[in-house]
Design a protein around this motif. Sequence first.
Motif, PDB file in Angstrom:
ATOM      1  N   HIS A  50       0.884  -1.161   0.222  1.00  0.00           N
ATOM      2  CA  HIS A  50      -0.009  -0.020   0.007  1.00  0.00           C
ATOM      3  C   HIS A  50       0.967   1.174   0.042  1.00  0.00           C
ATOM      4  N   LEU A  51       1.606   1.201   0.841  1.00  0.00           N
ATOM      5  CA  LEU A  51       2.905   2.315   0.747  1.00  0.00           C
ATOM      6  C   LEU A  51       3.494   2.583  -0.358  1.00  0.00           C
ATOM      7  N   GLN A  52       3.842   1.572  -1.007  1.00  0.00           N
ATOM      8  CA  GLN A  52       4.416   1.583  -2.444  1.00  0.00           C
ATOM      9  C   GLN A  52       3.841   2.208  -3.226  1.00  0.00           C
ATOM     10  N   ILE A  53       2.496   1.924  -3.329  1.00  0.00           N
ATOM     11  CA  ILE A  53       1.845   2.356  -4.225  1.00  0.00           C
ATOM     12  C   ILE A  53       1.382   4.030  -4.105  1.00  0.00           C
ATOM     13  N   GLU A  54       1.181   4.487  -2.887  1.00  0.00           N
ATOM     14  CA  GLU A  54       1.291   5.779  -2.509  1.00  0.00           C
ATOM     15  C   GLU A  54       2.487   6.458  -3.008  1.00  0.00           C
ATOM     16  N   TYR A  55       3.471   5.787  -2.678  1.00  0.00           N
ATOM     17  CA  TYR A  55       4.931   6.325  -2.968  1.00  0.00           C
ATOM     18  C   TYR A  55       4.957   6.582  -4.519  1.00  0.00           C
ATOM     19  N   SER A  88       6.865  13.871 -10.816  1.00  0.00           N
ATOM     20  CA  SER A  88       7.363  13.954 -12.100  1.00  0.00           C
ATOM     21  C   SER A  88       6.559  14.408 -12.902  1.00  0.00           C
ATOM     22  N   LYS A  89       5.258  14.334 -12.971  1.00  0.00           N
ATOM     23  CA  LYS A  89       4.108  15.275 -13.914  1.00  0.00           C
ATOM     24  C   LYS A  89       4.549  16.732 -13.606  1.00  0.00           C
ATOM     25  N   THR A  90       4.216  17.002 -12.491  1.00  0.00           N
ATOM     26  CA  THR A  90       4.664  18.337 -11.818  1.00  0.00           C
ATOM     27  C   THR A  90       6.053  18.900 -12.434  1.00  0.00           C
ATOM     28  N   PHE A  91       6.996  18.142 -12.275  1.00  0.00           N
ATOM     29  CA  PHE A  91       8.373  18.532 -13.009  1.00  0.00           C
ATOM     30  C   PHE A  91       8.345  18.991 -14.456  1.00  0.00           C
ATOM     31  N   GLN A 127       2.750   6.922  -6.800  1.00  0.00           N
ATOM     32  CA  GLN A 127       1.822   8.107  -7.064  1.00  0.00           C
ATOM     33  C   GLN A 127       2.434   9.576  -6.872  1.00  0.00           C
ATOM     34  N   ILE A 128       3.081   9.540  -5.632  1.00  0.00           N
ATOM     35  CA  ILE A 128       3.617  10.666  -5.310  1.00  0.00           C
ATOM     36  C   ILE A 128       4.626  10.994  -6.050  1.00  0.00           C
ATOM     37  N   GLN A 129       5.378   9.981  -6.536  1.00  0.00           N
ATOM     38  CA  GLN A 129       6.590   9.759  -7.553  1.00  0.00           C
ATOM     39  C   GLN A 129       6.064  10.420  -9.001  1.00  0.00           C
ATOM     40  N   LEU A 130       5.050   9.724  -9.307  1.00  0.00           N
ATOM     41  CA  LEU A 130       4.516  10.180 -10.469  1.00  0.00           C
ATOM     42  C   LEU A 130       4.007  11.375 -10.726  1.00  0.00           C
ATOM     43  N   GLY A 131       3.365  12.153  -9.485  1.00  0.00           N
ATOM     44  CA  GLY A 131       2.867  13.510  -9.537  1.00  0.00           C
ATOM     45  C   GLY A 131       4.116  14.395  -9.455  1.00  0.00           C
TER      46      GLY A 131
END
Length: 117
Positions: A1-6, A14-17, A8-12
């Motif tokens: 579960h934490l991995q998925i959250e991590y 990356s998208k923001t960057f 998503q944060i990573q993806l977000g």
Amino acid sequence: HLQIEYDQIQLGTSKTFQDYKERQSYEVELAEQVQELRSISKQHAMEKASIQLALDEVTQELDTLQMKVNDINREKQKAIHSKSDLEQQKEQLSMQNENQRKENEYMVQKIEEIKNG
């Protein structure tokens, strides 16, 4: 579960960057376009000034030519009046000469009469 959250944060992140990079690239492009437009505007202003200067010179030349035309027309009018005056004088002198000729003729006739008389 934490991995998925991590992830998503990573993806977000990356998208923001990625959005940030695109916006930065777009801003650089806009700044270059603004600079180019300013340069073109400055060039147009210089061309306009150059054209205005040439126009002023042509206008001044036209004014000078118009003054010369006016001078020539004044001289022409003077010449016309002068010619008219000379024609009147010629006519008067012609009449005086004719009167003098008649008077001389009369005198010669009188002298002839006195001689023959």
